[in-house]
Design a protein around this motif. Structure first.
Motif, PDB file in Angstrom:
ATOM      1  N   ASP A 273      22.356  56.994  43.765  1.00  0.00           N
ATOM      2  CA  ASP A 273      23.137  58.203  44.039  1.00  0.00           C
ATOM      3  C   ASP A 273      22.938  58.782  45.431  1.00  0.00           C
ATOM      4  O   ASP A 273      23.481  59.835  45.733  1.00  0.00           O
ATOM      5  CB  ASP A 273      22.869  59.280  42.965  1.00  0.00           C
ATOM      6  N   TRP A 274      22.226  58.068  46.256  1.00  0.00           N
ATOM      7  CA  TRP A 274      21.878  58.660  47.553  1.00  0.00           C
ATOM      8  C   TRP A 274      23.062  58.797  48.510  1.00  0.00           C
ATOM      9  O   TRP A 274      22.965  59.526  49.489  1.00  0.00           O
ATOM     10  CB  TRP A 274      20.715  57.897  48.197  1.00  0.00           C
ATOM     11  N   LEU A 275      24.177  58.114  48.219  1.00  0.00           N
ATOM     12  CA  LEU A 275      25.361  58.273  49.063  1.00  0.00           C
ATOM     13  C   LEU A 275      26.470  59.055  48.348  1.00  0.00           C
ATOM     14  O   LEU A 275      27.628  58.968  48.731  1.00  0.00           O
ATOM     15  CB  LEU A 275      25.874  56.896  49.507  1.00  0.00           C
ATOM     16  N   ALA A 276      26.079  59.827  47.335  1.00  0.00           N
ATOM     17  CA  ALA A 276      27.080  60.586  46.580  1.00  0.00           C
ATOM     18  C   ALA A 276      27.725  61.677  47.440  1.00  0.00           C
ATOM     19  O   ALA A 276      28.813  62.148  47.133  1.00  0.00           O
ATOM     20  CB  ALA A 276      26.453  61.204  45.331  1.00  0.00           C
ATOM     21  N   GLU A 277      27.049  62.051  48.495  1.00  0.00           N
ATOM     22  CA  GLU A 277      27.631  62.994  49.443  1.00  0.00           C
ATOM     23  C   GLU A 277      27.674  62.329  50.819  1.00  0.00           C
ATOM     24  O   GLU A 277      27.005  61.333  51.050  1.00  0.00           O
ATOM     25  CB  GLU A 277      26.772  64.258  49.489  1.00  0.00           C
ATOM     26  N   PRO A 278      28.454  62.873  51.729  1.00  0.00           N
ATOM     27  CA  PRO A 278      28.600  62.210  53.044  1.00  0.00           C
ATOM     28  C   PRO A 278      27.380  62.415  53.937  1.00  0.00           C
ATOM     29  O   PRO A 278      27.467  63.034  54.995  1.00  0.00           O
ATOM     30  CB  PRO A 278      29.861  62.858  53.625  1.00  0.00           C
ATOM     31  N   VAL A 279      26.244  61.896  53.482  1.00  0.00           N
ATOM     32  CA  VAL A 279      24.999  62.113  54.227  1.00  0.00           C
ATOM     33  C   VAL A 279      24.997  61.422  55.580  1.00  0.00           C
ATOM     34  O   VAL A 279      24.210  61.760  56.458  1.00  0.00           O
ATOM     35  CB  VAL A 279      23.767  61.647  53.412  1.00  0.00           C
ATOM     36  N   GLU A 280      25.883  60.453  55.742  1.00  0.00           N
ATOM     37  CA  GLU A 280      25.926  59.754  57.017  1.00  0.00           C
ATOM     38  C   GLU A 280      26.557  60.632  58.107  1.00  0.00           C
ATOM     39  O   GLU A 280      26.330  60.410  59.294  1.00  0.00           O
ATOM     40  CB  GLU A 280      26.726  58.447  56.910  1.00  0.00           C
ATOM     41  N   ALA A 281      27.312  61.609  57.669  1.00  0.00           N
ATOM     42  CA  ALA A 281      28.062  62.425  58.634  1.00  0.00           C
ATOM     43  C   ALA A 281      27.130  63.211  59.542  1.00  0.00           C
ATOM     44  O   ALA A 281      27.342  63.316  60.752  1.00  0.00           O
ATOM     45  CB  ALA A 281      28.996  63.381  57.875  1.00  0.00           C
ATOM     46  N   ALA A 282      26.070  63.738  58.972  1.00  0.00           N
ATOM     47  CA  ALA A 282      25.164  64.588  59.748  1.00  0.00           C
ATOM     48  C   ALA A 282      24.467  63.807  60.849  1.00  0.00           C
ATOM     49  O   ALA A 282      24.100  64.359  61.883  1.00  0.00           O
ATOM     50  CB  ALA A 282      24.132  65.212  58.805  1.00  0.00           C
ATOM     51  N   GLY A 283      24.276  62.515  60.633  1.00  0.00           N
ATOM     52  CA  GLY A 283      23.631  61.719  61.674  1.00  0.00           C
ATOM     53  C   GLY A 283      22.137  61.626  61.482  1.00  0.00           C
ATOM     54  O   GLY A 283      21.492  60.709  61.980  1.00  0.00           O
ATOM     55  N   ALA A 284      21.579  62.547  60.740  1.00  0.00           N
ATOM     56  CA  ALA A 284      20.120  62.561  60.582  1.00  0.00           C
ATOM     57  C   ALA A 284      19.651  61.380  59.738  1.00  0.00           C
ATOM     58  O   ALA A 284      18.560  60.862  59.942  1.00  0.00           O
ATOM     59  CB  ALA A 284      19.685  63.869  59.917  1.00  0.00           C
TER      60      ALA A 284
END
Lengths: 374, 374, 374, 374
Positions: B160-171
């Motif tokens: 579930d770690w990509l259930a939100e757009p975590v890549e967007a923040a860049g961190a």
């Protein structure tokens, strides 16, 4: 009761379910198509000789005439008789509680739904797994938004009792009719347990797919109907799903399992362990919910024994009979059905199931081409 | 080692895995494409300054020239570099241990396989889940016929770690490259974890499907690659299967699960509980197998600590390094690889994975039309 | 290393544990009391011939003299040698990492503790189960008050490998010394696994009982030491507890389980499933905590591989070696031990364990009379 | 029925249990000591006004006189009334089905047993947990020697509903009487759930301990009875055991669990998951037995719904009513009780429970001194 005589499988369960809440009494029956078995079965069950019918047509006619005629009939025959029997009783104004699947074709099912509406009679369909308190709680959680927007639905129903050609020997009457297209209809495993899986997924998720890509398969040589079905689902909101049902899954007893994943959390339920429901927030720890650890009107309505004391299949089944009783009572009194009975599966759920069967059959015949569910 | 510098995910795991059995020493590295990070990372890891390369091409060249040059390189970069780096090292005659997926296209992968064969060098692919003792035992059970003829294969890998757009923040650097087609290749979730699921299913069942009907989906808006894949499988022997991989399954951590059903029995394995394997005979009771309760050469070879004492991911990973060491030793000595190392995943498994990726991409693009796996 | 030659059980585990974090190198050993086995074992492990000692006294003397002498010794002998060997190395100023139980009598243990303090050397005791990340997290939860006031402590450690007189045949060397009072000391099952259970309970609950009522028992005829112990506990704060350890519990592999109940919540841990910790609030739903679903400095310090990827016994053991390394480094540099290493079991834990053994022996001899734990 | 009016806990369960197999009809009752509540409760349950008694003495008298008087009375009052009520009905020749514990003193219980024998009437005690099919199967396995000689018995029953002084507020009527020595007798948690645990252990193991060392404790300030009991057990054959019962175990719902270890195998049962029974051979893999995967006359006799369909507490309770019906029928006809009903708990089991209570009270009062169970 129609069907459910000696040697039958589900009739005894219906009778037990009806007794749990003491809202019904068994007073008449056409328990077998074999007159002698019908009579003997009736005797065993304490049905008076005058109401032990050899024929369900006769039963409908006679009971409709009696002043103390039955309020409702429970239909527990093989599938091909569901529609004719239900029609006969609806026609004479008797409420119907019918085993699933509703009928052997969508057309037949739609006619039944129309008739039930016209006659303003109850048509309850015993999708028993929706009677578990924690299944009802699961639905409530989805409705209340605890899962967020639903993204993924996984449902499966695996058994192994048809892994070998047990119908061939003839001794296994259950296997015999369930694998016989004349009595079971065109869907084997799909109709027998696939429809349960489909209903459960819809019941909890609150959504029905709008398209399906499916493949039926028959593993056991000589069997005329499918014993295995696998399908991909698409939902109107963009969610995706998978459905699997098999009666040749070695080692599986009655493994109906549902998982629903939303943007915020997921749910998991296993009917073989119906006293727990798993809720896991995105990024969070799994929580084991039990009746005693939740606060839920719908689960409470389906509760028979104190928290910490397991309930089972009988109470789930009884729940349908209770809800049916509540609705019959209200209908007969001209009142709207009470709110707490609202989760009872009806003829419309049966039609939805037949629509699914039809689409799966069509998709499978077209080598898995996606088919719309009208 | 190429890749695996500060902030990387899998590099440290490879290093730990290599230490467990003490068959490798880390002496050189091109640990980052950023020269300063490469140098600092090397220092931290005790690599001499003269062997802390800023560039993997230079590393291949230089190490090939040294008398004490490395025997093998571990490649732990993002996917798009697997093939170029592996090619560079194979060209100069250095054995390769490479993370999965093998490459970003089938063509690239097939070229690598050809090269490895020509150069007669080891090409190990770290499909780590095949290193668990009970996964190896599962394979043994299938090979020995304990399941009978295989009928159904179910594999799933949910996170579930990509259930939100975590890549967007860049961190989140891991999310960034894994959702970026330039670095991850054309397959997102499919390449990242779908290939693990596919390999595990093949490894245990001993079969590869010959056709697939699949659907990729991207749930998170703005994401360029799939984060969800569902597929139906057909096997040459008539078996059927389902594969599901998702990185948006709220609540799932690293839920790789396999079930294989045969005519006689079924197996179930869950990588989050790798110290147990469930075996259930048709019509029988489920049995919980553990290392201490089985007798299996292959499981024993993958055993590091006494029975009843759990093993984990590190030992599974170490198993691949041990098998690689055994094979390198044998190859360098001109001997055939020892029998106990035979289960090591190779470049051919990588090619099979790429073939699966290609077929899934094609089927999904063709609205789920069945595609042959050549 | 002293002990741990060919055929030994725990020596290989210590060596693996030491490698995981790469903080120790094995350079010298007195691996067996049999000179030839000592030499062969050393060769196998890559120890130079000049540091392969036949006698641990000689090893202590020689290593103390060398400029490149060992920093620390790992003692993995049968119990009766723990104290003499540790004494010899402490005397010459070498840090000690010792297997449990600390010694074969409380007196011996107290002398060791005194010596370690005087010599200002580390004395680490490998109560490995306290090295699991989730055990450390459990302790943190208790410390932070998540459970409220502790009321009940239940700990048990069950195995079945001594259910039959396997020591009689002589082939099982592990069984032979563990059931021999001359080598194991006066406590059999109690010393071997009971002390682990006792330490784990104390470690997590943060409490030690002040009284015990116990009964030892020997089920296997002819065995000289107990193979079963059951005890009731009283704690200073009024809490109550039960401890059970058995090596004749048919079906149990290595079933060390702890439950701690407080006024607000309870915890449950099972070492055979060390990647989960159960937390249940009073009146609440059970939660399955995993490394990836908690936020805990202590668990993080004990983490080697990413969340969702299981850790096992090896990493738990490695944790003790890491903490020992951190403390040795600090001691040698005259610094206080770093905070993150604070959970390492020491000679004082060993003394507490011996005090428990002594009280259990005394209570059992007095037909279960309650005995104070001084 | 005596007791079980509005607001009561167990009365409704008894009524449900009696309905399941349709062998009893509720026709008379003294449902509450409060006349108005008695009358209202009777009305709700469909009892005729003439048989809605305000007093159980009157009910015994009146029903004995009627030609259509009751065959059996179900006693579901607080503990202190069990003996007087049962005596009254036995005296007039009415069969008794009584909730546990049998009475509030051993003396009282023994008198009851004597009376029942003299009157040749059935005295069934509702130790419901012995009604589960898999508990009965467990007993069968022990009887058949599948476990070998029994060595260890562990039983525990944990709840958390009394973790706080809920009786103080007065609103919780269940808590109020169960913690009141005048109504519950001298044993609190011990009598309420400890006796269930004790019976279950005896039922399955087929053994009763001959000595006990125990400690009662009251955690909640101001409570007059124990809310926690821990005990060590010795059995005549040399076996050892532990019993724990607590009503302050935060997080526990109704956690009654039994484990029995023999020389050959062990069994484990958890009443919260009553559809599985674990059997593990010494050195073997754990097996999950279910109704559908065993072949057992006793389990079959306790089966209501098809294999794979969970049963629960209601069916276990119903089993006692069925067995009681079978025995009453036989007694009334002058036949010996049918073999399949032999596992019904009787007044003698109740006496054994009171003997245990007495010994635990005495041992606890004597600071845990071992007490013989006469």
């Amino acid at each position: 009761m129609v069907g459910g005589g000696q040697g039958a499988f589900i009739g005894a369960v219906h009778r037990l379910a009806a007794r749990v809440d003491d809202r019904f009494e068994l007073v008449a029956g056409a328990l077998s198509s074999d007159p002698q078995r019908a009579r003997e079965s009736a005797l065993e069950l304490g049905i008076g000789i005058d109401r032990a019918y050899a024929d369900w047509r006769e039963m409908a006619r006679a009971e409709a005439m009696r002043e103390d005629g039955i309020d409702a009939v429970a239909i527990v025959t093989p599938n091909h008789l569901h529609a004719p029997v239900a029609t006969a009783f609806l026609e004479v104004g008797i409420h119907v509680i019918c085993d699933k699947p509703l009928a052997v074709s969508l057309e037949e099912g739609e006619a039944l739904a129309k008739l039930a509406r016209e006659k303003r009679k109850l048509f309850a369909l015993t999708h028993v797994y929706s009677g578990y308190p924690l299944v009802r709680h699961a639905r409530t959680l989805v409705e209340d938004g605890a899962l967020g927007e639903i993204r993924i639905v996984h449902v499966e129903y695996a058994q192994d009792w048809l892994a070998e050609p047990v119908e061939a020997a003839g001794a296994n009457r259950q296997a015999a009719w369930r694998t016989d297209p004349r009595r079971a209809g065109p869907a084997g495993c799909l109709g027998d347990i696939g429809t349960h899986a489909y209903h459960l997924a819809s019941f909890v998720s609150g959504m029905m797919p709008n398209a399906v890509s499916a493949e039926l398969h028959t593993f056991v040589q000589g069997r005329q109907l499918d014993d295995h079905v696998q399908a991909l689902l698409r939902y109107p909101n963009g969610a995706r799903g998978m459905l699997w049902a098999s009666q040749v899954a070695s080692g599986a007893e009655n493994a109906l399992r549902l998982r629903v994943y939303g943007t915020e959390a997921s749910l998991a339920f296993d009917q073989e362990m119906p006293n727990e429901l798993w809720l896991t927030m995105r990024g969070g720890a799994a929580q084991r919910l039990t009746r005693g650890r939740i606060d839920s009107v719908d689960a409470l309505h389906a509760t028979r024994v104190p928290a910490g004391h397991p309930q089972g299949y009988a109470e789930a089944f009884a729940q349908l009979y209770l809800d049916a009783a509540l609705q019959i009572e209200a209908m007969d009194a001209g009142r709207p059905p009470p709110a707490e009975s609202r989760l009872l599966a009806t003829v419309d759920d049966g039609v939805a199931g037949l629509r699914f069967i039809e689409a799966v059959l069509a998709s499978s015949a077209a080598d898995g081409r996606w088919r719309d569910l009208r």
